[in-house]
Design a protein around this motif. Structure first.
Motif, PDB file in Angstrom:
ATOM      1  N   LYS A 183      55.979  30.144  28.285  1.00 35.19           N
ATOM      2  CA  LYS A 183      56.184  30.281  29.722  1.00 35.19           C
ATOM      3  C   LYS A 183      54.886  29.983  30.468  1.00 35.19           C
ATOM      4  CE  LYS A 183      59.807  33.794  29.274  1.00 35.19           C
ATOM      5  NZ  LYS A 183      60.271  35.141  29.712  1.00 35.19           N
ATOM      6  N   LYS A 184      55.021  29.576  31.730  1.00 39.50           N
ATOM      7  CA  LYS A 184      53.880  29.258  32.572  1.00 39.50           C
ATOM      8  C   LYS A 184      53.582  30.400  33.549  1.00 39.50           C
ATOM      9  CE  LYS A 184      52.760  24.862  31.624  1.00 39.50           C
ATOM     10  NZ  LYS A 184      51.397  24.420  31.280  1.00 39.50           N
ATOM     11  N   TYR A 185      52.295  30.608  33.808  1.00 41.32           N
ATOM     12  CA  TYR A 185      51.895  31.519  34.875  1.00 41.32           C
ATOM     13  C   TYR A 185      52.238  30.836  36.204  1.00 41.32           C
ATOM     14  CZ  TYR A 185      48.938  34.471  31.813  1.00 41.32           C
ATOM     15  OH  TYR A 185      48.475  35.328  30.853  1.00 41.32           O
ATOM     16  N   THR A 186      53.038  31.496  37.037  1.00 41.42           N
ATOM     17  CA  THR A 186      53.423  30.889  38.306  1.00 41.42           C
ATOM     18  C   THR A 186      53.091  31.738  39.526  1.00 41.42           C
ATOM     19  OG1 THR A 186      55.668  31.786  38.115  1.00 41.42           O
ATOM     20  CG2 THR A 186      55.290  29.561  37.248  1.00 41.42           C
ATOM     21  N   SER A 187      52.824  33.035  39.336  1.00 42.32           N
ATOM     22  CA  SER A 187      52.449  33.880  40.473  1.00 42.32           C
ATOM     23  C   SER A 187      51.546  35.005  39.990  1.00 42.32           C
ATOM     24  CB  SER A 187      53.692  34.469  41.164  1.00 42.32           C
ATOM     25  OG  SER A 187      54.369  35.369  40.307  1.00 42.32           O
ATOM     26  N   ALA A 188      50.758  35.519  40.908  1.00 46.13           N
ATOM     27  CA  ALA A 188      49.834  36.600  40.559  1.00 46.13           C
ATOM     28  C   ALA A 188      49.635  37.508  41.766  1.00 46.13           C
ATOM     29  CB  ALA A 188      48.499  36.046  40.095  1.00 46.13           C
ATOM     30  N   ARG A 189      49.301  38.760  41.479  1.00 46.61           N
ATOM     31  CA  ARG A 189      49.014  39.750  42.520  1.00 46.61           C
ATOM     32  C   ARG A 189      47.762  40.504  42.125  1.00 46.61           C
ATOM     33  NH1 ARG A 189      50.094  45.234  43.655  1.00 46.61           N
ATOM     34  NH2 ARG A 189      50.532  45.665  45.860  1.00 46.61           N
ATOM     35  N   ASP A 190      46.798  40.576  43.052  1.00 48.22           N
ATOM     36  CA  ASP A 190      45.549  41.286  42.805  1.00 48.22           C
ATOM     37  C   ASP A 190      45.502  42.560  43.635  1.00 48.22           C
ATOM     38  OD1 ASP A 190      44.770  39.281  41.141  1.00 48.22           O
ATOM     39  OD2 ASP A 190      43.274  38.405  42.477  1.00 48.22           O
ATOM     40  N   HIS A 191      45.172  43.672  42.978  1.00 50.53           N
ATOM     41  CA  HIS A 191      45.015  44.963  43.658  1.00 50.53           C
ATOM     42  C   HIS A 191      43.554  45.372  43.529  1.00 50.53           C
ATOM     43  CE1 HIS A 191      46.186  48.943  45.151  1.00 50.53           C
ATOM     44  NE2 HIS A 191      45.367  49.435  44.233  1.00 50.53           N
ATOM     45  N   TRP A 192      42.824  45.419  44.669  1.00 48.84           N
ATOM     46  CA  TRP A 192      41.391  45.716  44.670  1.00 48.84           C
ATOM     47  C   TRP A 192      41.145  47.176  45.033  1.00 48.84           C
ATOM     48  CZ3 TRP A 192      37.524  42.474  43.187  1.00 48.84           C
ATOM     49  CH2 TRP A 192      37.868  41.136  43.003  1.00 48.84           C
ATOM     50  N   LEU A 193      40.112  47.736  44.402  1.00 44.92           N
ATOM     51  CA  LEU A 193      39.774  49.132  44.638  1.00 44.92           C
ATOM     52  C   LEU A 193      38.265  49.314  44.502  1.00 44.92           C
ATOM     53  CD1 LEU A 193      40.846  52.084  45.003  1.00 44.92           C
ATOM     54  CD2 LEU A 193      40.814  52.256  42.508  1.00 44.92           C
ATOM     55  N   SER A 194      37.677  50.004  45.465  1.00 44.11           N
ATOM     56  CA  SER A 194      36.267  50.398  45.380  1.00 44.11           C
ATOM     57  C   SER A 194      36.218  51.875  45.008  1.00 44.11           C
ATOM     58  CB  SER A 194      35.562  50.161  46.719  1.00 44.11           C
ATOM     59  OG  SER A 194      34.212  50.599  46.648  1.00 44.11           O
ATOM     60  N   ARG A 195      35.429  52.206  44.002  1.00 45.96           N
ATOM     61  CA  ARG A 195      35.397  53.590  43.520  1.00 45.96           C
ATOM     62  C   ARG A 195      34.097  53.841  42.767  1.00 45.96           C
ATOM     63  NH1 ARG A 195      36.130  53.196  38.095  1.00 45.96           N
ATOM     64  NH2 ARG A 195      37.433  51.509  37.258  1.00 45.96           N
ATOM     65  N   LEU A 196      33.888  55.095  42.379  1.00 49.03           N
ATOM     66  CA  LEU A 196      32.776  55.434  41.498  1.00 49.03           C
ATOM     67  C   LEU A 196      33.182  55.131  40.058  1.00 49.03           C
ATOM     68  CD1 LEU A 196      31.506  58.779  43.042  1.00 49.03           C
ATOM     69  CD2 LEU A 196      30.434  56.522  43.190  1.00 49.03           C
ATOM     70  N   PRO A 197      32.253  54.733  39.218  1.00 51.85           N
ATOM     71  CA  PRO A 197      32.591  54.392  37.835  1.00 51.85           C
ATOM     72  C   PRO A 197      32.809  55.621  36.972  1.00 51.85           C
ATOM     73  CG  PRO A 197      30.227  54.238  38.146  1.00 51.85           C
ATOM     74  CD  PRO A 197      30.816  54.539  39.509  1.00 51.85           C
ATOM     75  N   THR A 198      33.533  55.414  35.885  1.00 49.76           N
ATOM     76  CA  THR A 198      33.592  56.454  34.860  1.00 49.76           C
ATOM     77  C   THR A 198      32.250  56.490  34.146  1.00 49.76           C
ATOM     78  OG1 THR A 198      34.358  54.938  33.140  1.00 49.76           O
ATOM     79  CG2 THR A 198      36.052  55.973  34.530  1.00 49.76           C
ATOM     80  N   ALA A 199      32.029  57.518  33.352  1.00 53.05           N
ATOM     81  CA  ALA A 199      30.773  57.620  32.607  1.00 53.05           C
ATOM     82  C   ALA A 199      30.608  56.427  31.668  1.00 53.05           C
ATOM     83  CB  ALA A 199      30.728  58.932  31.831  1.00 53.05           C
ATOM     84  N   GLU A 200      31.724  56.013  31.043  1.00 53.90           N
ATOM     85  CA  GLU A 200      31.663  54.883  30.108  1.00 53.90           C
ATOM     86  C   GLU A 200      31.340  53.582  30.840  1.00 53.90           C
ATOM     87  OE1 GLU A 200      34.100  57.063  30.353  1.00 53.90           O
ATOM     88  OE2 GLU A 200      33.969  58.163  28.458  1.00 53.90           O
TER      89      GLU A 200
END
Length: 261
Positions: A183-200
């Protein structure tokens, strides 16, 4: 002479203000070594402790960075650019990794339960087993960590294939998934978030305390609506800029989900 921050400003903040001005006015070269603590302590006639507090302010602001075993450097102002709408076409043309300018290290490849936020993006139960590929990406010249992330692929596509091996694939991962799925990639959705990082995440990206990150969850689908891959990437927030170019509707139209900002 330090900037006027008010008579009550602690000495270390006055020093940080002057060093910040030195950086912004180009007295220290971007990418160059930052003066040694002893030299700066002598310049400002303060203790090493006070000077280190001032340097900590600049480090938290992302103006300087410490490289383990090497020293402290003025951070270059250039940020990595992500132009999401053009990434796939370029990779189809040159058959290279989407981030071929960075050194890739696969830290895990195999089957694992899907995390909650990824399960939500894929519309599957939180305990669903997927093929997971976790990666760390580094600047090829400095070996500085620039990005960490993971790709989540349905087992029916990637199970029992070379994608379960902890090796860097020879071309963009989506091209491998297209071959395996048919199958071909035909659509995409990006969800952006600004946050503090985990310890890892903070440890992997070598971030100072309090430094934020940017995260994107990228959902790619085939033309029949099938989710072929969900990927997540995390960067230090001060090292990335997102560029999005798109056509503007010439006629009145009501989107399914209106923008709130």
């Amino acid at each position: 002479m330090t900037e006027n921050l008010g008579v009550k400003a602690p000495k270390y903040l006055q020093i940080a203000a002057e060093l910040r001005r030195d950086i912004r006015e180009g007295r220290f070269n971007p990418g160059g070594r930052f003066p040694a603590e002893t030299a700066l302590a002598t310049r400002f006639k303060v203790s090493t402790l006070t000077l280190r507090n001032a340097i900590g302010v600049l480090r938290a602001e992302g103006l300087i960075e410490s490289r383990h075993g090497v020293g402290t450097f003025v951070r270059e102002s250039r940020r990595l650019q992500r132009q999401s709408r053009h990434r796939y076409g370029r990779a189809r043309d040159d058959q290279k990794l989407l981030t071929s300018h960075l050194r890739h290290e696969i830290v895990f490849a195999g089957r694992a339960p899907v995390p909650g936020e990824i399960a939500s993006a894929m519309d599957v139960p939180a305990d669903t087993e997927l093929v997971v590929r976790r990666r760390h990406l580094f600047n090829r010249e400095t070996d500085r960590p620039e990005e960490i992330g993971a790709s989540y692929i349905p087992v029916e596509i990637a199970g029992g294939t070379y994608l379960e091996e902890p090796k860097v694939v020879p071309k963009a991962l989506f091209l491998c998934i297209e071959e395996l799925s048919g199958k071909k990639y035909t659509s995409a959705r990006d969800h952006w978030l600004s946050r503090l990082p985990t310890a890892e995440e903070a440890a992997a990206l070598e971030l100072p305390t309090g430094a934020p990150v940017m995260q994107v969850i990228h959902v790619a689908r085939a033309d029949d609506g099938t989710v072929l891959e969900v990927s997540e990437s995390v960067w230090p927030a001060d090292r990335i800029v997102v560029i999005d170019e798109y056509p503007i509707d010439p006629q009145p139209v009501m989107p399914e989900t209106p923008s709130e900002v």
